[in-house]
Scaffold this motif. Sequence first.
Motif, PDB file in Angstrom:
ATOM      1  N   GLY A 147      26.205   4.841 -66.540  1.00 28.14           N
ATOM      2  CA  GLY A 147      26.580   5.068 -67.680  1.00 28.14           C
ATOM      3  C   GLY A 147      27.504   4.026 -68.269  1.00 28.14           C
ATOM      4  O   GLY A 147      27.762   3.057 -67.605  1.00 28.14           O
ATOM      5  N   ASP A 179      28.674   4.986 -74.273  1.00 25.77           N
ATOM      6  CA  ASP A 179      27.747   6.352 -74.097  1.00 25.77           C
ATOM      7  C   ASP A 179      27.014   6.790 -75.441  1.00 25.77           C
ATOM      8  O   ASP A 179      25.805   6.863 -75.359  1.00 25.77           O
ATOM      9  CB  ASP A 179      28.423   7.425 -73.252  1.00 25.77           C
ATOM     10  CG  ASP A 179      28.440   7.215 -71.923  1.00 25.77           C
ATOM     11  OD1 ASP A 179      27.827   6.216 -71.460  1.00 25.77           O
ATOM     12  OD2 ASP A 179      29.426   7.874 -71.220  1.00 25.77           O
ATOM     13  N   ARG A 222      24.911   4.176 -76.838  1.00 28.49           N
ATOM     14  CA  ARG A 222      23.573   4.132 -76.064  1.00 28.49           C
ATOM     15  C   ARG A 222      22.553   5.011 -76.470  1.00 28.49           C
ATOM     16  O   ARG A 222      21.468   4.993 -76.507  1.00 28.49           O
ATOM     17  CB  ARG A 222      23.905   4.135 -74.665  1.00 28.49           C
ATOM     18  CG  ARG A 222      23.956   2.662 -73.822  1.00 28.49           C
ATOM     19  CD  ARG A 222      24.348   3.024 -72.745  1.00 28.49           C
ATOM     20  NE  ARG A 222      24.317   1.630 -71.610  1.00 28.49           N
ATOM     21  CZ  ARG A 222      24.750   1.590 -70.617  1.00 28.49           C
ATOM     22  NH1 ARG A 222      24.936   2.391 -69.806  1.00 28.49           N
ATOM     23  NH2 ARG A 222      24.294   0.360 -69.878  1.00 28.49           N
ATOM     24  N   TRP A 223      23.010   6.289 -76.556  1.00 24.86           N
ATOM     25  CA  TRP A 223      22.213   7.532 -77.099  1.00 24.86           C
ATOM     26  C   TRP A 223      21.696   7.324 -78.389  1.00 24.86           C
ATOM     27  O   TRP A 223      20.750   7.659 -78.652  1.00 24.86           O
ATOM     28  CB  TRP A 223      23.279   8.665 -76.866  1.00 24.86           C
ATOM     29  CG  TRP A 223      22.546   9.931 -77.373  1.00 24.86           C
ATOM     30  CD1 TRP A 223      21.707  10.747 -76.939  1.00 24.86           C
ATOM     31  CD2 TRP A 223      22.857  10.494 -78.853  1.00 24.86           C
ATOM     32  NE1 TRP A 223      21.572  11.676 -77.820  1.00 24.86           N
ATOM     33  CE2 TRP A 223      22.291  11.749 -79.209  1.00 24.86           C
ATOM     34  CE3 TRP A 223      23.825  10.136 -79.872  1.00 24.86           C
ATOM     35  CZ2 TRP A 223      22.506  12.365 -80.136  1.00 24.86           C
ATOM     36  CZ3 TRP A 223      23.951  10.990 -81.031  1.00 24.86           C
ATOM     37  CH2 TRP A 223      23.172  12.147 -81.105  1.00 24.86           C
TER      38      TRP A 223
END
Length: 450
Positions: A21, A28, A31-32
């Motif tokens: 992660g 995070d 990235r999502w």
Amino acid sequence: MSKRVLEVRGVSKYYRLGVIGGQTLQQDISRWWAKINGKPDPLSPIVEDELEKEVIPNSDKDYIWALNNINIDVNEGEILGIIGHNGAGKSTLLKILSKITAPTRGEVKIKGRIGSLLEVGTGFHPELTGRENIYLNGAILGMTSTEVSQKLDEITHFSGVEKYIDTPVKRYSSGMIVRLGFAVAAHLEPEILVIDEVLAVGDFSFQKKCLNKMGDISREGRTILLVSHNMASINNICNRAIILKNGRSIFDGKTSDAVSAYLKKAGGTGGQIAWDQESDNIPGNEYAQLISMSVHQDGNLIPCQNIDLFKDIEIHISYRCLIPETQLYTAFWLKDANMIPILSSANLPHTRKGDDKLSCNPHKSGIYTSICTIPGPFLNEGGYHLTAILGMLPTDNKKSEVPWITITLQEDALSFIACDMGEMRKEGNYGRWLGILRIPFEWNSEFISA
């Protein structure tokens, strides 16, 4: 023409090392957001251009390529062997084919259901019983409970865990889990069966039963992908094999050729080893030196990596005598694939059969070859390792308390595979026989009474 059931095109997979992660919530989220919008990972050290050019970047060295640009076509009814050293990418490839993990790049096209037997316990819920896990696996493959019920007795009988079928799987030993896992994967009739090295956990009789079952599956027109370090099993059952090295496919072709190539790359062995005569580390001393060791059959001067166990096996040891009148001898050790010693032999007068006039007698300066013949059939199926030994008798200026002196001992210098290439294999008898050796003894039966 055979139907193609599996296509792997340009599959690559990389993993970051030591990072799970993002390091912050913001990373995070970024990235999502990139993922749901179909954009590249903004934190990835690999960019699209590098993947297109198949370049392995080395900027931060915080990631590793498990697979790089793999291309494979597999047809219906094929048994494809996948071989390579630990870390070559074999298990990663099977996980991608089984849809456990996704490739970083490339695509996989599968026609039909795929059943997997990977790590011990994969696909089983530990809290469920063996029976419940069978139905769970059937449901995952898209089978109805009625279809699974029709196969239930076959599965439990094949696995040998009938007595424990209603016990939670967490109480099973690793061997029981493997037996049940293979039985489920093989009998629920997926079009493609993927098997990792887990069969090594099973006992000898079950391994043999599995090999026979894989032969039956192939004859039914289903496809098998088998990863194994047992070259005899690969050579025996697979009709094609690929070699993976550092995440790349370096060979795709006939199984016997793949096994030979793999053994050669495993350390210069695989039927022959020749020591560099120009090297400062050539095995030997001022009296004599080893030149080569090789395995032969049928009087052929070309070394063999794959041995027909029904034929005589010739072990050739070549050496050079440097000082005239030196009394030399040769010997070897033979070990199986598990490094268990099988036998040793030397051409010393009290250990050999026949009359070797040169052994332990004064040699002229020059090159010599000693040949030991192992009559066939003698060895069982499997991989074997040879140790080369060159020795001498003590001389006046080289006193010794023992009757002979070892000049050099090259342990596990070369390896070869003994295979059943005769009539027994045609009858579907896959795998090893019980025991270390396979020697036919004379049998006679007679009628006693009515």
